[in-house]
Scaffold this motif. Structure first.
Motif, PDB file in Angstrom:
ATOM      1  N   ARG A 285     -22.800 -10.081  61.612  1.00  0.00           N
ATOM      2  CA  ARG A 285     -21.499  -9.936  60.946  1.00  0.00           C
ATOM      3  C   ARG A 285     -20.722  -8.746  61.507  1.00  0.00           C
ATOM      4  NH1 ARG A 285     -24.799 -11.184  56.585  1.00  0.00           N
ATOM      5  NH2 ARG A 285     -24.910  -9.015  55.915  1.00  0.00           N
ATOM      6  N   ALA A 286     -21.422  -7.643  61.774  1.00  0.00           N
ATOM      7  CA  ALA A 286     -20.769  -6.457  62.321  1.00  0.00           C
ATOM      8  C   ALA A 286     -20.192  -6.750  63.703  1.00  0.00           C
ATOM      9  CB  ALA A 286     -21.752  -5.292  62.387  1.00  0.00           C
ATOM     10  N   LEU A 287     -20.943  -7.467  64.520  1.00  0.00           N
ATOM     11  CA  LEU A 287     -20.459  -7.805  65.861  1.00  0.00           C
ATOM     12  C   LEU A 287     -19.265  -8.749  65.786  1.00  0.00           C
ATOM     13  CD1 LEU A 287     -23.861  -8.243  67.718  1.00  0.00           C
ATOM     14  CD2 LEU A 287     -22.202  -6.392  68.025  1.00  0.00           C
ATOM     15  N   GLU A 288     -19.337  -9.722  64.893  1.00  0.00           N
ATOM     16  CA  GLU A 288     -18.221 -10.646  64.733  1.00  0.00           C
ATOM     17  C   GLU A 288     -16.963  -9.929  64.250  1.00  0.00           C
ATOM     18  OE1 GLU A 288     -19.799 -13.652  62.143  1.00  0.00           O
ATOM     19  OE2 GLU A 288     -20.623 -14.818  63.818  1.00  0.00           O
ATOM     20  N   ALA A 289     -17.147  -8.904  63.430  1.00  0.00           N
ATOM     21  CA  ALA A 289     -16.012  -8.157  62.882  1.00  0.00           C
ATOM     22  C   ALA A 289     -15.489  -7.103  63.854  1.00  0.00           C
ATOM     23  CB  ALA A 289     -16.410  -7.502  61.566  1.00  0.00           C
ATOM     24  N   GLY A 290     -16.186  -6.922  64.972  1.00  0.00           N
ATOM     25  CA  GLY A 290     -15.755  -5.932  65.955  1.00  0.00           C
ATOM     26  C   GLY A 290     -16.024  -4.506  65.520  1.00  0.00           C
ATOM     27  N   ALA A 291     -17.160  -4.282  64.876  1.00  0.00           N
ATOM     28  CA  ALA A 291     -17.529  -2.945  64.393  1.00  0.00           C
ATOM     29  C   ALA A 291     -17.640  -1.961  65.549  1.00  0.00           C
ATOM     30  CB  ALA A 291     -18.852  -3.016  63.643  1.00  0.00           C
ATOM     31  N   ASP A 292     -17.495  -0.693  65.225  1.00  0.00           N
ATOM     32  CA  ASP A 292     -17.637   0.370  66.227  1.00  0.00           C
ATOM     33  C   ASP A 292     -19.067   0.410  66.759  1.00  0.00           C
ATOM     34  OD1 ASP A 292     -15.002   1.173  65.932  1.00  0.00           O
ATOM     35  OD2 ASP A 292     -15.494   2.636  64.357  1.00  0.00           O
ATOM     36  N   CYS A 293     -19.202   0.992  67.925  1.00  0.00           N
ATOM     37  CA  CYS A 293     -20.517   1.040  68.590  1.00  0.00           C
ATOM     38  C   CYS A 293     -21.550   1.835  67.797  1.00  0.00           C
ATOM     39  CB  CYS A 293     -20.372   1.646  69.980  1.00  0.00           C
ATOM     40  SG  CYS A 293     -19.504   0.570  71.127  1.00  0.00           S
ATOM     41  N   GLY A 294     -21.136   2.921  67.182  1.00  0.00           N
ATOM     42  CA  GLY A 294     -22.079   3.772  66.449  1.00  0.00           C
ATOM     43  C   GLY A 294     -22.850   3.020  65.382  1.00  0.00           C
ATOM     44  N   PRO A 295     -22.160   2.367  64.454  1.00  0.00           N
ATOM     45  CA  PRO A 295     -22.889   1.611  63.427  1.00  0.00           C
ATOM     46  C   PRO A 295     -23.708   0.452  63.995  1.00  0.00           C
ATOM     47  CG  PRO A 295     -20.631   2.004  62.722  1.00  0.00           C
ATOM     48  CD  PRO A 295     -20.729   2.448  64.155  1.00  0.00           C
ATOM     49  N   VAL A 296     -23.217  -0.171  65.058  1.00  0.00           N
ATOM     50  CA  VAL A 296     -23.965  -1.268  65.681  1.00  0.00           C
ATOM     51  C   VAL A 296     -25.262  -0.729  66.277  1.00  0.00           C
ATOM     52  CG1 VAL A 296     -23.973  -2.938  67.587  1.00  0.00           C
ATOM     53  CG2 VAL A 296     -21.981  -2.772  66.076  1.00  0.00           C
ATOM     54  N   LEU A 297     -25.174   0.391  66.968  1.00  0.00           N
ATOM     55  CA  LEU A 297     -26.380   0.988  67.548  1.00  0.00           C
ATOM     56  C   LEU A 297     -27.355   1.430  66.465  1.00  0.00           C
ATOM     57  CD1 LEU A 297     -24.738   3.030  70.422  1.00  0.00           C
ATOM     58  CD2 LEU A 297     -26.286   1.078  70.674  1.00  0.00           C
ATOM     59  N   GLN A 298     -26.832   1.944  65.374  1.00  0.00           N
ATOM     60  CA  GLN A 298     -27.688   2.356  64.260  1.00  0.00           C
ATOM     61  C   GLN A 298     -28.407   1.141  63.674  1.00  0.00           C
ATOM     62  OE1 GLN A 298     -25.587   4.301  61.071  1.00  0.00           O
ATOM     63  NE2 GLN A 298     -27.429   5.374  60.416  1.00  0.00           N
ATOM     64  N   GLN A 299     -27.683   0.038  63.533  1.00  0.00           N
ATOM     65  CA  GLN A 299     -28.297  -1.184  63.016  1.00  0.00           C
ATOM     66  C   GLN A 299     -29.358  -1.713  63.976  1.00  0.00           C
ATOM     67  OE1 GLN A 299     -27.705  -2.352  59.974  1.00  0.00           O
ATOM     68  NE2 GLN A 299     -29.166  -4.010  60.189  1.00  0.00           N
ATOM     69  N   LEU A 300     -29.072  -1.657  65.265  1.00  0.00           N
ATOM     70  CA  LEU A 300     -30.065  -2.091  66.262  1.00  0.00           C
ATOM     71  C   LEU A 300     -31.332  -1.236  66.182  1.00  0.00           C
ATOM     72  CD1 LEU A 300     -27.722  -2.773  69.299  1.00  0.00           C
ATOM     73  CD2 LEU A 300     -29.234  -4.449  68.205  1.00  0.00           C
ATOM     74  N   ALA A 301     -31.154   0.060  66.022  1.00  0.00           N
ATOM     75  CA  ALA A 301     -32.311   0.956  65.903  1.00  0.00           C
ATOM     76  C   ALA A 301     -33.119   0.636  64.642  1.00  0.00           C
ATOM     77  CB  ALA A 301     -31.859   2.407  65.896  1.00  0.00           C
ATOM     78  N   ALA A 302     -32.421   0.316  63.562  1.00  0.00           N
ATOM     79  CA  ALA A 302     -33.115  -0.045  62.317  1.00  0.00           C
ATOM     80  C   ALA A 302     -33.909  -1.335  62.498  1.00  0.00           C
ATOM     81  CB  ALA A 302     -32.107  -0.184  61.182  1.00  0.00           C
ATOM     82  N   ILE A 303     -33.324  -2.296  63.185  1.00  0.00           N
ATOM     83  CA  ILE A 303     -34.017  -3.564  63.435  1.00  0.00           C
ATOM     84  C   ILE A 303     -35.240  -3.328  64.310  1.00  0.00           C
ATOM     85  CG2 ILE A 303     -33.836  -5.823  64.566  1.00  0.00           C
ATOM     86  CD1 ILE A 303     -30.840  -5.794  63.666  1.00  0.00           C
TER      87      ILE A 303
END
Length: 91
Positions: free
Chosen positions: A27-45
Protein backbone atom coordinates in the motif's frame (compact mmCIF):
# COMPACT_ATOMS: atom_id res chain seq x y z
CA UNK A 1 8.63 -27.28 10.51
CA UNK A 2 7.41 -26.56 14.03
CA UNK A 3 6.65 -29.86 15.74
CA UNK A 4 4.36 -28.99 18.62
CA UNK A 5 0.93 -27.37 18.32
CA UNK A 6 2.22 -24.39 20.30
CA UNK A 7 5.23 -23.92 17.98
CA UNK A 8 2.97 -24.24 14.94
CA UNK A 9 0.54 -21.65 16.35
CA UNK A 10 3.44 -19.24 17.05
CA UNK A 11 4.92 -19.74 13.57
CA UNK A 12 1.56 -19.16 11.88
CA UNK A 13 1.03 -15.99 13.91
CA UNK A 14 4.42 -14.73 12.71
CA UNK A 15 3.55 -15.56 9.10
CA UNK A 16 0.29 -13.65 9.41
CA UNK A 17 2.13 -10.67 10.89
CA UNK A 18 4.61 -10.78 8.01
CA UNK A 19 1.72 -10.91 5.54
CA UNK A 20 0.25 -7.80 7.17
CA UNK A 21 3.60 -6.04 6.96
CA UNK A 22 4.03 -6.88 3.28
CA UNK A 23 0.49 -5.71 2.53
CA UNK A 24 1.26 -2.43 4.30
CA UNK A 25 4.44 -2.14 2.25
CA UNK A 26 2.48 -2.72 -0.94
CA UNK A 27 0.00 0.00 0.00
CA UNK A 28 2.85 2.40 0.82
CA UNK A 29 4.50 1.75 -2.54
CA UNK A 30 1.23 2.19 -4.39
CA UNK A 31 0.64 5.48 -2.56
CA UNK A 32 4.13 6.72 -3.45
CA UNK A 33 5.38 6.89 0.14
CA UNK A 34 8.75 8.47 0.90
CA UNK A 35 11.82 6.27 0.88
CA UNK A 36 12.44 6.51 4.63
CA UNK A 37 9.21 4.84 5.75
CA UNK A 38 9.48 2.28 2.94
CA UNK A 39 12.99 1.34 4.01
CA UNK A 40 11.87 1.14 7.63
CA UNK A 41 9.04 -1.20 6.63
CA UNK A 42 11.44 -3.34 4.60
CA UNK A 43 13.76 -3.60 7.60
CA UNK A 44 10.83 -4.63 9.80
CA UNK A 45 9.82 -7.32 7.31
CA UNK A 46 13.38 -8.60 7.10
CA UNK A 47 13.55 -8.76 10.91
CA UNK A 48 10.25 -10.62 11.08
CA UNK A 49 11.34 -13.15 8.45
CA UNK A 50 14.68 -13.63 10.22
CA UNK A 51 12.84 -14.24 13.50
CA UNK A 52 10.59 -16.83 11.87
CA UNK A 53 13.57 -18.50 10.21
CA UNK A 54 15.38 -18.60 13.53
CA UNK A 55 12.45 -20.24 15.31
CA UNK A 56 11.92 -22.87 12.63
CA UNK A 57 15.65 -23.60 12.40
CA UNK A 58 15.92 -23.94 16.18
CA UNK A 59 12.93 -26.27 16.25
CA UNK A 60 14.41 -28.37 13.47
CA UNK A 61 17.81 -28.63 15.13
CA UNK A 62 16.33 -29.54 18.49
CA UNK A 63 14.19 -32.25 16.89
CA UNK A 64 16.99 -33.57 14.70
CA UNK A 65 19.67 -33.74 17.39
CA UNK A 66 17.63 -34.47 20.52
CA UNK A 67 18.22 -38.18 20.11
CA UNK A 68 21.53 -39.70 19.00
CA UNK A 69 21.40 -41.42 15.62
CA UNK A 70 22.23 -45.15 15.74
CA UNK A 71 23.53 -45.09 12.18
CA UNK A 72 26.75 -43.09 11.74
CA UNK A 73 26.01 -42.31 8.06
CA UNK A 74 22.55 -41.00 8.98
CA UNK A 75 24.07 -38.82 11.70
CA UNK A 76 26.56 -37.42 9.18
CA UNK A 77 23.76 -36.66 6.74
CA UNK A 78 21.82 -34.87 9.50
CA UNK A 79 24.84 -32.73 10.31
CA UNK A 80 25.37 -31.91 6.62
CA UNK A 81 21.73 -30.90 6.32
CA UNK A 82 21.96 -28.71 9.43
CA UNK A 83 25.08 -27.00 8.09
CA UNK A 84 23.31 -26.30 4.77
CA UNK A 85 20.34 -24.83 6.64
CA UNK A 86 22.53 -22.57 8.74
CA UNK A 87 24.46 -21.42 5.67
CA UNK A 88 21.25 -20.56 3.82
CA UNK A 89 20.01 -18.73 6.93
CA UNK A 90 23.17 -16.63 7.11
CA UNK A 91 23.02 -15.52 3.47
Amino acid sequence: MPHTPQEKKRALARVRRIRGQTEALERALEAGADCGPVLQQLAAIRGAVNGLMSEVLESHLREEFAHPKPNRARAGASIDQAIALVRSYLK
